[in-house]
Design a protein around this motif. Structure first.
Motif, PDB file in Angstrom:
ATOM      1  N   VAL A   1      52.196  37.237  39.158  1.00 26.08           N
ATOM      2  CA  VAL A   1      50.770  37.035  38.909  1.00 26.08           C
ATOM      3  C   VAL A   1      49.993  37.318  40.192  1.00 26.08           C
ATOM      4  N   ASP A   2      48.798  37.780  40.023  1.00 24.40           N
ATOM      5  CA  ASP A   2      47.939  38.048  41.169  1.00 24.40           C
ATOM      6  C   ASP A   2      46.696  37.175  41.078  1.00 24.40           C
ATOM      7  N   PRO A   3      46.141  36.799  42.252  1.00 23.10           N
ATOM      8  CA  PRO A   3      44.907  36.024  42.227  1.00 23.10           C
ATOM      9  C   PRO A   3      43.697  36.951  42.022  1.00 23.10           C
ATOM     10  N   LEU A   4      42.923  36.629  41.021  1.00 24.71           N
ATOM     11  CA  LEU A   4      41.805  37.486  40.630  1.00 24.71           C
ATOM     12  C   LEU A   4      40.483  36.781  40.909  1.00 24.71           C
ATOM     13  N   ALA A   5      39.548  37.504  41.513  1.00 23.32           N
ATOM     14  CA  ALA A   5      38.219  36.922  41.730  1.00 23.32           C
ATOM     15  C   ALA A   5      37.188  37.845  41.094  1.00 23.32           C
ATOM     16  N   GLU A   6      36.098  37.252  40.606  1.00 26.62           N
ATOM     17  CA  GLU A   6      35.076  38.071  39.962  1.00 26.62           C
ATOM     18  C   GLU A   6      33.761  37.938  40.711  1.00 26.62           C
ATOM     19  N   CYS A   7      33.070  39.033  40.849  1.00 26.80           N
ATOM     20  CA  CYS A   7      31.754  39.000  41.487  1.00 26.80           C
ATOM     21  C   CYS A   7      30.734  38.631  40.411  1.00 26.80           C
TER      22      CYS A   7
ATOM     23  N   ARG B   1      41.587  33.088  40.281  1.00 30.12           N
ATOM     24  CA  ARG B   1      42.452  32.501  39.254  1.00 30.12           C
ATOM     25  C   ARG B   1      43.573  33.500  38.969  1.00 30.12           C
ATOM     26  N   THR B   2      44.694  32.994  38.464  1.00 32.06           N
ATOM     27  CA  THR B   2      45.861  33.868  38.337  1.00 32.06           C
ATOM     28  C   THR B   2      45.761  34.771  37.122  1.00 32.06           C
ATOM     29  N   PHE B   3      46.382  35.905  37.260  1.00 30.47           N
ATOM     30  CA  PHE B   3      46.280  36.967  36.289  1.00 30.47           C
ATOM     31  C   PHE B   3      47.647  37.638  36.235  1.00 30.47           C
ATOM     32  N   SER B   4      48.245  37.770  35.045  1.00 32.89           N
ATOM     33  CA  SER B   4      49.597  38.323  34.938  1.00 32.89           C
ATOM     34  C   SER B   4      49.600  39.836  35.075  1.00 32.89           C
TER      35      SER B   4
ATOM     36  N   PHE C   1      55.488  49.681  34.576  1.00 33.55           N
ATOM     37  CA  PHE C   1      54.103  49.418  34.174  1.00 33.55           C
ATOM     38  C   PHE C   1      53.631  48.095  34.758  1.00 33.55           C
ATOM     39  N   ARG C   2      52.456  48.111  35.336  1.00 32.04           N
ATOM     40  CA  ARG C   2      51.886  46.863  35.855  1.00 32.04           C
ATOM     41  C   ARG C   2      50.398  46.858  35.561  1.00 32.04           C
ATOM     42  N   ASN C   3      49.944  45.713  35.124  1.00 27.07           N
ATOM     43  CA  ASN C   3      48.524  45.615  34.815  1.00 27.07           C
ATOM     44  C   ASN C   3      47.736  45.363  36.103  1.00 27.07           C
ATOM     45  N   GLU C   4      47.713  46.351  36.967  1.00 29.17           N
ATOM     46  CA  GLU C   4      47.039  46.222  38.269  1.00 29.17           C
ATOM     47  C   GLU C   4      45.557  45.935  38.070  1.00 29.17           C
ATOM     48  N   ILE C   5      45.026  45.021  38.863  1.00 30.67           N
ATOM     49  CA  ILE C   5      43.598  44.710  38.749  1.00 30.67           C
ATOM     50  C   ILE C   5      42.752  45.860  39.262  1.00 30.67           C
ATOM     51  N   THR C   6      43.162  46.396  40.389  1.00 33.35           N
ATOM     52  CA  THR C   6      42.372  47.483  40.968  1.00 33.35           C
ATOM     53  C   THR C   6      43.227  48.721  41.206  1.00 33.35           C
ATOM     54  N   PRO C   7      43.480  49.482  40.140  1.00 29.85           N
ATOM     55  CA  PRO C   7      44.169  50.748  40.355  1.00 29.85           C
ATOM     56  C   PRO C   7      43.259  51.665  41.166  1.00 29.85           C
ATOM     57  N   GLY C   8      43.827  52.589  41.894  1.00 34.15           N
ATOM     58  CA  GLY C   8      42.965  53.510  42.631  1.00 34.15           C
ATOM     59  C   GLY C   8      43.676  54.165  43.790  1.00 34.15           C
ATOM     60  N   ASN C   9      42.859  54.839  44.626  1.00 37.00           N
ATOM     61  CA  ASN C   9      43.419  55.660  45.691  1.00 37.00           C
ATOM     62  C   ASN C   9      44.318  56.739  45.101  1.00 37.00           C
ATOM     63  N   PHE C  10      43.746  57.509  44.187  1.00 37.81           N
ATOM     64  CA  PHE C  10      44.472  58.630  43.575  1.00 37.81           C
ATOM     65  C   PHE C  10      45.717  58.079  42.872  1.00 37.81           C
ATOM     66  N   ILE C  11      46.903  58.630  43.094  1.00 40.18           N
ATOM     67  CA  ILE C  11      48.083  58.145  42.379  1.00 40.18           C
ATOM     68  C   ILE C  11      48.806  57.018  43.123  1.00 40.18           C
ATOM     69  N   PHE C  12      48.177  56.488  44.182  1.00 38.23           N
ATOM     70  CA  PHE C  12      48.830  55.434  44.971  1.00 38.23           C
ATOM     71  C   PHE C  12      49.080  54.183  44.126  1.00 38.23           C
ATOM     72  N   ARG C  13      48.056  53.731  43.439  1.00 36.74           N
ATOM     73  CA  ARG C  13      48.201  52.525  42.624  1.00 36.74           C
ATOM     74  C   ARG C  13      47.716  52.802  41.211  1.00 36.74           C
ATOM     75  N   THR C  14      48.666  52.825  40.289  1.00 37.83           N
ATOM     76  CA  THR C  14      48.333  53.088  38.897  1.00 37.83           C
ATOM     77  C   THR C  14      48.977  52.017  38.034  1.00 37.83           C
ATOM     78  N   ARG C  15      48.601  51.980  36.764  1.00 42.43           N
ATOM     79  CA  ARG C  15      49.201  50.969  35.881  1.00 42.43           C
ATOM     80  C   ARG C  15      50.483  51.484  35.257  1.00 42.43           C
ATOM     81  N   GLU C  16      50.617  52.797  35.222  1.00 42.27           N
ATOM     82  CA  GLU C  16      51.845  53.430  34.751  1.00 42.27           C
ATOM     83  C   GLU C  16      52.326  54.311  35.899  1.00 42.27           C
ATOM     84  N   PHE C  17      53.551  54.099  36.347  1.00 45.19           N
ATOM     85  CA  PHE C  17      54.044  54.882  37.484  1.00 45.19           C
ATOM     86  C   PHE C  17      55.549  55.024  37.380  1.00 45.19           C
TER      87      PHE C  17
END
Ligand code: ATP
Length: 456
Positions: A84-90, A134-137, A190-206
C-alpha cells in the motif's frame, strides 16, 4: 534546449519505438505500446538476459507462470496487507499524489522534514492544501466468473516473483535442482500506481525480468553480493556507461515488506526533478515467501537435502529488473549527437543511437544506390538472404546520406550499400555506424562479416 530525455522520448515516438497507449482517445499514462522498433529492442534485451542468466548457467532454469493468481496467494505473500502507498489529495485541485514522494522532494530541497502545511501540490502549485495521507492498495483487482463478488476476486500480479515461489517444489522435483539454484522468468506485472509518468519509467502495466535464487541460509550474504555484481556487469557488458549507474543501499523503513537487505541500481535518467531513478533492485527475501506459503497453503515449501538428511527452508536472493525501465535506460544511454561530414563538403550534426549491436532493433540496412531494377533485384535478394538470420531493413528512398542518418538515429550498426560497381565486382560497401568507416566486402562474405561484428 530540450533535455536528452525529451529528445529520446521524441525519437522513440517518431521512429516507432514507443507509442502512447490509446492515443487516438486521448491516451493514458498507465501503459505504452511498443512499436516496430521497440518490440525488437525489448525482445533483444530479453533474449540477452535469458541467454546470460537462464540458458547460460547450469544453476538456473526458466519458468513462465500466470498473471492472474488467487487472492490467497497475495494474502500469504503479504501484498494485500502491506503493498500500500500513502496517498494525499490536494483540496484545491483534487489531484492525488504519493505523500512520501512529496515529503522526499521537500527533504531533498530543504534538508528537513516538512510539516503538512508546507507541502506544495505538484499539479496546481498550491501550498498547504494537501490532506493527511491515507493508504491506497497498489494491487489491481479483477473478478473472475459471472458474478463480481468476493468469491471471484483475484489480483493481477504486481511482481512475477510469486509464481516462482508457488512452483518451487514443482521445479525441484521436475528438474532435480538443489540449492543453490535459481528460477528466472520474464513477464508483465501490474501496479495501480498513483502517479504514473516520466515516459515508460513508471506505468501501471510493465514488464519485469526476475530471478529467485534459492540458497542455503548460511550462503545468502555471499550470493547477495554476487548478484549485485552480476546484475551490474550485465548492464556494463551491454554498453551502459558506468558513470550513469550507482548503487543505493535502501535503508530500514524504506524496503519492501519482505526484504532484509536491498540494493537498488539507480540510473541517471535525467529527470527534471532529480537525475536518478531506480533501474532495478536486488533483495534478500530470506525465507519470508516460502515460509508464508507454507503457512498459507499447508504445503511444506522446503528443501530436503538427501546427503545430510536435513530439511530446511532456503533463503531467496532476488535480483529484479524492470524490462521496460531497462529499455528506457539503454535508449537514454545510447542517445548521442556528433558531427558528420555531409555530401556538400560541410558538417552536419547527426543523431546516433550507440546501442550495442546485440540490442539494436535493425541489425543492418541494405541500401541500393538507385531504384533501378538492375540494382533493386540483387539488393533485395541480399536483404532476403540476411533476413533469415536478422532483422534487416531495405531502404531505397532518398539520398544515400539521408538514409545513413535515418539508420544512425535508430542505432542500425551496419549499412550495406549496393552500387553500380557491385554488378562488376560482386561486392558491397559496409558502413560502420559509430566510426562511419566504410569497407568493401565481397557479396559471399557479407553474412560472415555481419555475424562476426554483430555478436548474434
Ligand atoms: P519504485 O520505487 O520505482 O516504485 P519499487 O522499488 O517498487 O520501484 P520493485 O518492487 O523493486 O520496485 O520492482 C522491481 C523493478 O520493477 C523495479 O526496479 C523497476 O525496474 C520495475 N518496476 C517497478 N514498478 C514499476 C512501474 N510502475 N513501472 C515500470 N517498472 C516498474
Amino acid at each position: 534546449q530540450p533535455s536528452t530525455l525529451d529528445q529520446v522520448t521524441n525519437l522513440a515516438k517518431r521512429r516507432g519505438f514507443v507509442f502512447q497507449a490509446g492515443e487516438i482517445y486521448g491516451g493514458s499514462r498507465s501503459a505504452w505500446d511498443y512499436g516496430p522498433l521497440g518490440v525488437e529492442l525489448k525482445e533483444n534485451i530479453k533474449t540477452q538476459w535469458w541467454n546470460n542468466f537462464v540458458r547460460g548457467r547450469g544453476d538456473m532454469v526458466g519458468l513462465d507462470s500466470s498473471i492472474i493468481l488467487p487472492r490467497q496467494v497475495w494474502e500469504a505473500s503479504g501484498h494485500v496487507e502491506t503493498f500500500v502507498d500513502p496517498l494525499a489529495e490536494c483540496t484545491a485541485c483534487n489531484h492525488r499524489h504519493r505523500h512520501d514522494h512529496l515529503v522526499e522532494a521537500f527533504e531533498d530541497k530543504h534538508g528537513r522534514t516538512p510539516a503538512l502545511e508546507e507541502l506544495v501540490c505538484p499539479n496546481c502549485g498550491t501550498r498547504g492544501k494537501m490532506t493527511e495521507p491515507r493508504t491506497f492498495s497498489g494491487l489491481i483487482r479483477t473478478f473472475l466468473g459471472p458474478v463480481a463478488d468476493e468469491e471471484g476476486l483475484h489480483y493481477l500480479r504486481p511482481e512475477t516473483a510469486q509464481g516462482m515461489y508457488l512452483n518451487f517444489l514443482n521445479v525441484v522435483n521436475a528438474s532435480r535442482k538443489k540449492p543453490p539454484f535459481g528460477i528466472g522468468q520474464t513477464g508483465k506485472a501490474f501496479r495501480n500506481e498513483i502517479t504514473p509518468g516520466n515516459f515508460i519509467f513508471r506505468t501501471r502495466e510493465f514488464e519485469q525480468m526476475e530471478i529467485q535464487f534459492f540458497v542455503p541460509p548460511a550462503e545468502a550474504d555471499v550470493w547477495f553480493d554476487q548478484w549485485v555484481n552480476q546484475a551490474q556487469d550485465w548492464f556494463f557488458d551491454l554498453g551502459l556507461n558506468p558513470e550513469n549507474l550507482r548503487q543505493y543501499n535502501v535503508p530500514d523503513g524504506e524496503r519492501a515488506h519482505y526484504s532484509s537487505v536491498t540494493i537498488d541500481l539507480e540510473y541517471k535518467f535525467g529527470f527534471a526533478g532529480g537525475d536518478w531513478g531506480e533501474l532495478m533492485g536486488i533483495a534478500n527475501r530470506g525465507d519470508f515467501d516460502l515460509t508464508n506459503h507454507t503457512k498459507g497453503s499447508g504445503t511444506k515449501m522446503q528443501y530436503f537435502d538427501q546427503a545430510s538428511g536435513e530439511r530446511y527452508t532456503p533463503y531467496v536472493i532476488e535480483p529484479s529488473w524492470g524490462l521496460t525501465r531497462s529499455l528506457m535506460a539503454f535508449l537514454v544511454d545510447a542517445y548521442s549527437e556528433d558531427e558528420a561530414p555531409n555530401t556538400k563538403g560541410g558538417i552536419d550534426t547527426r543523431t546516433v543511437l550507440r546501442l550495442d549491436p546485440r540490442l539494436a532493433p535493425v541489425k543492418a540496412a541494405v541500401l541500393p544506390l538507385s531504384k533501378k531494377a538492375e540494382l533493386a533485384e540483387p539488393a533485395n535478394k541480399l536483404a532476403d538472404a540476411l533476413r533469415k538470420r536478422w532483422n534487416i531493413d531495405y531502404d531505397d528512398a532518398g539520398a544515400i546520406g539521408r538514409r545513413y542518418r535515418r539508420h544512425d538515429e535508430i542505432g542500425t550498426p551496419y549499412c550495406v550499400t549496393f552500387d553500380f560497381d557491385s554488378l562488376e565486382d560482386n561486392a558491397v560497401t559496409i558502413r560502420d555506424r559509430d566510426s562511419m568507416a566504410q569497407e568493401r566486402v565481397s557479396l559471399d562474405q557479407v553474412e560472415a562479416y555481419l555475424a562476426a561484428h554483430l555478436g548474434v
